[in-house]
Scaffold this motif. Structure first.
Motif, PDB file in Angstrom:
ATOM      1  N   GLY A  42      59.423  52.492 -29.943  1.00  0.00           N
ATOM      2  CA  GLY A  42      59.879  52.657 -28.569  1.00  0.00           C
ATOM      3  C   GLY A  42      60.746  51.521 -28.072  1.00  0.00           C
ATOM      4  O   GLY A  42      61.155  50.643 -28.839  1.00  0.00           O
ATOM      5  N   ALA A  43      61.022  51.541 -26.777  1.00  0.00           N
ATOM      6  CA  ALA A  43      61.950  50.589 -26.167  1.00  0.00           C
ATOM      7  C   ALA A  43      61.397  49.166 -26.227  1.00  0.00           C
ATOM      8  O   ALA A  43      60.192  48.949 -26.200  1.00  0.00           O
ATOM      9  CB  ALA A  43      62.209  50.985 -24.716  1.00  0.00           C
ATOM     10  N   MET A  44      62.312  48.228 -26.317  1.00  0.00           N
ATOM     11  CA  MET A  44      61.947  46.816 -26.314  1.00  0.00           C
ATOM     12  C   MET A  44      62.554  46.163 -25.078  1.00  0.00           C
ATOM     13  O   MET A  44      63.607  46.573 -24.596  1.00  0.00           O
ATOM     14  CB  MET A  44      62.524  46.124 -27.556  1.00  0.00           C
ATOM     15  N   CYS A  45      61.918  45.099 -24.617  1.00  0.00           N
ATOM     16  CA  CYS A  45      62.482  44.280 -23.549  1.00  0.00           C
ATOM     17  C   CYS A  45      63.271  43.146 -24.179  1.00  0.00           C
ATOM     18  O   CYS A  45      62.873  42.623 -25.215  1.00  0.00           O
ATOM     19  CB  CYS A  45      61.365  43.634 -22.748  1.00  0.00           C
ATOM     20  N   MET A  46      64.337  42.703 -23.487  1.00  0.00           N
ATOM     21  CA  MET A  46      64.967  41.474 -23.972  1.00  0.00           C
ATOM     22  C   MET A  46      64.190  40.261 -23.464  1.00  0.00           C
ATOM     23  O   MET A  46      64.317  39.165 -23.973  1.00  0.00           O
ATOM     24  CB  MET A  46      66.449  41.375 -23.611  1.00  0.00           C
ATOM     25  N   ALA A  47      63.363  40.469 -22.440  1.00  0.00           N
ATOM     26  CA  ALA A  47      62.541  39.378 -21.930  1.00  0.00           C
ATOM     27  C   ALA A  47      61.217  39.348 -22.699  1.00  0.00           C
ATOM     28  O   ALA A  47      60.827  40.329 -23.312  1.00  0.00           O
ATOM     29  CB  ALA A  47      62.248  39.591 -20.458  1.00  0.00           C
ATOM     30  N   TYR A  48      60.551  38.222 -22.654  1.00  0.00           N
ATOM     31  CA  TYR A  48      59.326  38.045 -23.408  1.00  0.00           C
ATOM     32  C   TYR A  48      58.250  38.996 -22.890  1.00  0.00           C
ATOM     33  O   TYR A  48      57.766  38.860 -21.763  1.00  0.00           O
ATOM     34  CB  TYR A  48      58.861  36.595 -23.269  1.00  0.00           C
ATOM     35  N   SER A  49      57.910  39.988 -23.704  1.00  0.00           N
ATOM     36  CA  SER A  49      56.854  40.944 -23.343  1.00  0.00           C
ATOM     37  C   SER A  49      56.977  41.458 -21.913  1.00  0.00           C
ATOM     38  O   SER A  49      55.986  41.574 -21.200  1.00  0.00           O
ATOM     39  CB  SER A  49      55.480  40.316 -23.545  1.00  0.00           C
ATOM     40  N   GLY A  50      58.171  41.715 -21.492  1.00  0.00           N
ATOM     41  CA  GLY A  50      58.348  42.338 -20.184  1.00  0.00           C
ATOM     42  C   GLY A  50      58.235  41.396 -19.002  1.00  0.00           C
ATOM     43  O   GLY A  50      58.234  41.835 -17.852  1.00  0.00           O
ATOM     44  N   ARG A  51      58.139  40.101 -19.253  1.00  0.00           N
ATOM     45  CA  ARG A  51      58.049  39.168 -18.119  1.00  0.00           C
ATOM     46  C   ARG A  51      59.462  38.892 -17.637  1.00  0.00           C
ATOM     47  O   ARG A  51      60.129  37.981 -18.111  1.00  0.00           O
ATOM     48  CB  ARG A  51      57.349  37.896 -18.547  1.00  0.00           C
ATOM     49  N   CYS A  52      59.911  39.668 -16.704  1.00  0.00           N
ATOM     50  CA  CYS A  52      61.319  39.687 -16.376  1.00  0.00           C
ATOM     51  C   CYS A  52      61.501  40.061 -14.915  1.00  0.00           C
ATOM     52  O   CYS A  52      60.809  40.912 -14.384  1.00  0.00           O
ATOM     53  CB  CYS A  52      61.971  40.735 -17.269  1.00  0.00           C
ATOM     54  N   LEU A  53      62.459  39.408 -14.271  1.00  0.00           N
ATOM     55  CA  LEU A  53      62.704  39.689 -12.856  1.00  0.00           C
ATOM     56  C   LEU A  53      64.084  40.293 -12.618  1.00  0.00           C
ATOM     57  O   LEU A  53      64.498  40.449 -11.473  1.00  0.00           O
ATOM     58  CB  LEU A  53      62.564  38.399 -12.044  1.00  0.00           C
ATOM     59  N   ILE A  54      64.828  40.614 -13.701  1.00  0.00           N
ATOM     60  CA  ILE A  54      66.202  41.098 -13.494  1.00  0.00           C
ATOM     61  C   ILE A  54      66.190  42.333 -12.597  1.00  0.00           C
ATOM     62  O   ILE A  54      66.953  42.436 -11.643  1.00  0.00           O
ATOM     63  CB  ILE A  54      66.895  41.474 -14.827  1.00  0.00           C
ATOM     64  N   SER A  55      65.338  43.281 -12.926  1.00  0.00           N
ATOM     65  CA  SER A  55      65.314  44.532 -12.185  1.00  0.00           C
ATOM     66  C   SER A  55      64.919  44.271 -10.725  1.00  0.00           C
ATOM     67  O   SER A  55      65.511  44.823  -9.795  1.00  0.00           O
ATOM     68  CB  SER A  55      64.332  45.503 -12.848  1.00  0.00           C
ATOM     69  N   HIS A  56      63.959  43.403 -10.529  1.00  0.00           N
ATOM     70  CA  HIS A  56      63.491  43.093  -9.173  1.00  0.00           C
ATOM     71  C   HIS A  56      64.612  42.456  -8.358  1.00  0.00           C
ATOM     72  O   HIS A  56      64.852  42.813  -7.204  1.00  0.00           O
ATOM     73  CB  HIS A  56      62.292  42.147  -9.272  1.00  0.00           C
ATOM     74  N   VAL A  57      65.323  41.531  -8.992  1.00  0.00           N
ATOM     75  CA  VAL A  57      66.379  40.809  -8.280  1.00  0.00           C
ATOM     76  C   VAL A  57      67.570  41.731  -7.992  1.00  0.00           C
ATOM     77  O   VAL A  57      68.096  41.751  -6.883  1.00  0.00           O
ATOM     78  CB  VAL A  57      66.833  39.579  -9.115  1.00  0.00           C
TER      79      VAL A  57
END
Ligand code: SF4
Length: 405
Positions: A166-181
């Motif tokens: 399945g899909a992977m995140c470019m951030a570490y295990s989904g710890r990412c704020l790009i979408s939020h920001v």
């Protein structure tokens, strides 16, 4: 030899039943609260009870995700929710936050606790910490390699769950704020817009409005657009590593996606079980998993610590279009009752994917509208039609090869 369970995503009731019918040993889903994947449909407590009954009738398990990181204003709602889940008794709760874990031990004491991949467990000390606290299973971070997995297995007693597809995140295990920001939709609350896959340019501070593309080639740059994980060729390695559960990502994906991927991994696992000493991977299963919408597949971090991005486009690829699902088959008339999901027409060559059976191909020679028995030349999403065909199983899915231009 321990054969791992095959664990599939279930974004709604149809996907949950589809996954089980197509061979999943277990499914994971979210309740209406605290479960990530905000747009995936999600289950009320009554629906969780219903799918638990269905799953247990088919010897499958149901795990419920409670894997958000709740903010202070939400924390007081959790005890009640956990108590209600304890009454419904799913086969496991998937948790990331220490606070929820603590509350689950108190308010849902009868349910085994699994630690979500969001907790980023990448070493045996972390896993043993969770196990000592009472977790029965830990879902490893996607960044763990096969070599590390072997070493971890030797050092821990907790059950281990590994993402295989399945899909992977470019951030570490989904710890990412790009979408939020960028969009106000928080990935850590199940609302990720996957905007890491969009096309980006650089803007120099003193030249606003001048977007400088960073060319990888003439089509543009998608530096953060990760390829999709696929470990179907490595079933012997996963079994050898003593993995307890093979997890497929994708509660937002379609029922067709779930059916196709579950069926392929089920076949690979069953083939291995039948003949472990002389197992040969059935290469046609790679064609099968290419028939769903996906980004180019790769093996993620399994063999080396290297991210893989798909720089050519943010578009998905697939070889087939899903056009309908068989709800019933009438042996006396040789008619399949099909719920149409995408355009299908008389004359189309259709491949029929069946649960636990070989694919079949056929040409559509006739279509009858269930509503009024009128003959149709073509049908579209939400039509119910009868199509003459050889015997097929209920839940079979019809698909049409996409002609390349
Ligand atoms: S934006 Fe991309 S990297 Fe961030 S959480 Fe979503 S999928 Fe993962």
């Amino acid at each position: 030899m321990k054969i791992p369970e095959l664990l599939a995503p279930a974004g709604n009731m149809e996907k949950a039943k589809t996954a089980i019918i197509y061979g999943a040993d277990a499914i994971y889903l979210a309740g209406k609260q605290f479960g990530m994947r905000a747009g995936a449909g999600n289950f009320s407590l009554e629906e969780i009870s219903e799918i638990l009954e269905f799953a247990h009738q088919h010897n499958a398990k149901v795990y419920v995700t409670v894997n958000v990181f709740p903010h202070q204003n939400e924390i007081h709602e959790l005890p009640k929710y956990l108590q209600l889940l304890n009454e419904v008794k799913p086969d496991g709760l998937i948790i990331a936050d220490l606070g929820i874990f603590r509350m689950a031990k108190k308010h849902a004491p009868d349910i085994p606790l699994h630690i979500s991949t969001q907790a980023n467990s990448v070493n045996s000390e972390a896993i043993n910490f969770w196990h000592d606290l009472g977790a029965s299973r830990v879902v490893l971070a996607r960044e763990v390699s096969y070599k590390e997995l072997l070493a971890i297995r030797d050092e821990v007693n907790a059950e281990l769950e590994v993402f295989v597809h399945g899909a992977m995140c470019m951030a570490y295990s989904g710890r990412c704020l790009i979408s939020h920001v960028l969009t106000g939709r928080d990935a850590n609350r199940g609302a990720c817009t996957q905007c890491c896959r969009w096309k980006y340019s650089i803007v120099e501070e003193k030249r606003p409005g001048e977007y400088m593309p960073v060319f990888e080639d003439e089509r543009g740059t998608y530096l953060f657009n990760s390829k999709d994980l696929c470990l179907i060729e490595y079933i012997p390695e996963l079994i050898n590593a003593g993995v307890d559960s093979l997890k497929i990502e994708g509660r937002m994906k379609s029922a067709y996606y779930v059916a196709t991927v579950v069926r392929a991994y089920r076949k690979a696992l069953d083939d291995y079980l039948k003949n472990p000493d002389d197992y040969q991977f059935d290469k046609s299963l790679l064609d099968e998993v290419a028939k769903v919408s996906h980004r180019p597949y790769y093996t993620g971090f399994f063999f080396e610590k290297q991210a893989g991005t798909f720089i050519e486009s943010s578009q998905n690829v697939q070889t087939h279009d899903f056009v309908g699902v068989v709800r019933e088959y009438d042996k006396s008339t040789n008619l399949a009752y099909v719920e149409v999901r995408n355009r299908i027409a008389v004359g189309d060559e259709v491949e029929i994917m069946q649960p636990h059976a070989e694919n079949k191909t056929m040409k559509v020679t006739q279509m009858i509208n269930v509503k009024d028995d009128a003959e149709l030349q073509e049908a579209h999403a939400n039509y119910d039609v009868k199509i003459p065909m050889g015997e097929v199983k209920p839940w079979s899915m019809l698909r049409i090869k996409i002609e390349s231009e």
